[in-house]
Design an enzyme around this catalytic site. Sequence first.
Site, PDB file in Angstrom:
ATOM      1  N   TYR A  59       0.669  -1.253  -0.133  1.00 58.14           N
ATOM      2  CA  TYR A  59      -0.095  -0.123  -0.064  1.00 58.14           C
ATOM      3  C   TYR A  59       0.878   1.271  -0.074  1.00 58.14           C
ATOM      4  CZ  TYR A  59      -4.306   2.339   0.588  1.00 58.14           C
ATOM      5  OH  TYR A  59      -5.423   3.323   0.306  1.00 58.14           O
ATOM      6  N   LYS A 114     -20.315 -19.869 -11.008  1.00 56.23           N
ATOM      7  CA  LYS A 114     -19.346 -19.649 -12.252  1.00 56.23           C
ATOM      8  C   LYS A 114     -18.190 -19.145 -12.209  1.00 56.23           C
ATOM      9  CE  LYS A 114     -20.474 -19.543 -16.803  1.00 56.23           C
ATOM     10  NZ  LYS A 114     -21.393 -20.473 -17.362  1.00 56.23           N
ATOM     11  N   ALA A 217     -31.240 -17.816 -26.778  1.00 61.32           N
ATOM     12  CA  ALA A 217     -29.804 -17.722 -26.763  1.00 61.32           C
ATOM     13  C   ALA A 217     -28.991 -19.094 -27.484  1.00 61.32           C
ATOM     14  CB  ALA A 217     -29.398 -17.290 -25.582  1.00 61.32           C
TER      15      ALA A 217
END
Length: 410
Positions: A59, A114, A217
Amino acid sequence: MAAEIVNPRSESKTGDTDHEGSAEPLDSFDPAFALHRGGKMAVQATVPVRDKDDLSLAYTPGVAKVCSAIAEQPELVHDYTWKSSVVAVVTDGTAVLGLGDIGPEASLPVMEGKAILFKQFGGVDAVPIALNCTDVDEIVETVVRLAPSFGGVNLEDISAPRCFEVERKLQERLDIPVFHDDQHGTAVVTLAALRNAARLSGRALGELRAVISGAGAAGVAIAKMLVEAGIGDVAVADRKGVVSADRDDLTPVKRELSGFTNKASITGSLESALDGADVFIGVSGGTVPESAVATMAKGAFVFAMANPNPEVHPEVAHKYAAVVATGRSDFPNQINNVLAFPGIFAGALQVRASRITEGMKLAAAEALAAVVGDDLAADYVIPSPFDERVAPAVTAAVAAAARAEGVARR
């Protein structure tokens, strides 16, 4: 064996009740709830932050040097962030599995699933993004604004015909791969299985006449890919029958579909189109009567991919077909999108492709079919998702195709 639950949040059961309001946790009734408790994924650091020196590098102030370098040379974002290895999995929750329009929150378990499949099978990080909007332009604008954080966009479970327009508009506006898996993932795996079924029977794709049940689709994408691959002919049927140029009720997508399919000018019902057909491909969720399957050509192929109930049950299909495939894991020859999308994105990201072309999808199908090799058999025309050769083969083929087609940037 049930999956091991490693998420520490799974220990907590406070406040959960079943759908009838009982104080008994849902986990007590169904292991699926136990596995999903707390979600199926988490963010994990790839660098240590053990002390102030690590912190100053990971950081501030060290990170400022990297930010300044990227500001001066934007392409460095691929080298010094995770952008080139992460995909956004985007849905609006309108066509989730077979559940339909269940909304963005209810879609999240599927989007998480997924994402972990991307990681498990392709080594690709993915972030589920469920959008609380269904307007095409709102979806597109939202994804465009999010795109700087990602190397690719996987569209998922967006209802047709909006999904076609969403994908097209995003491809026009973004310079990263946009891929609607419900369309193209299904088409890639279907073509791979059909190539091997044809090889098993000693025929070429150009000798086959196919009939597709379903003009959504998946059906439209499969038809396009089969035509690109050189199928002899393909007809697509919706609820009102075969999509043909003489119909006056076609949507713009189906009108376009009628222009490159059905060279035989078949009209009428799905059942009539099956008479003498070599291939049946089901992506509709309907039921095809056994009497219609019996009229197909000798040595036909039946790919009945609806889940959980195939359009033609395998026991029936085997009476008439030489090769039978489904979308289910408990029968041989599962047409499963996970065979395609992880490797396709891995290959595209590997070469920083600006888009996924038809050539890249065809290459993925050919590579997937080739994995079967000399083990080809009627009950093995497509490999298992757990075959470790699958993702590397698809990844390499897609990367090579991207370079050949001029869309690779490294």
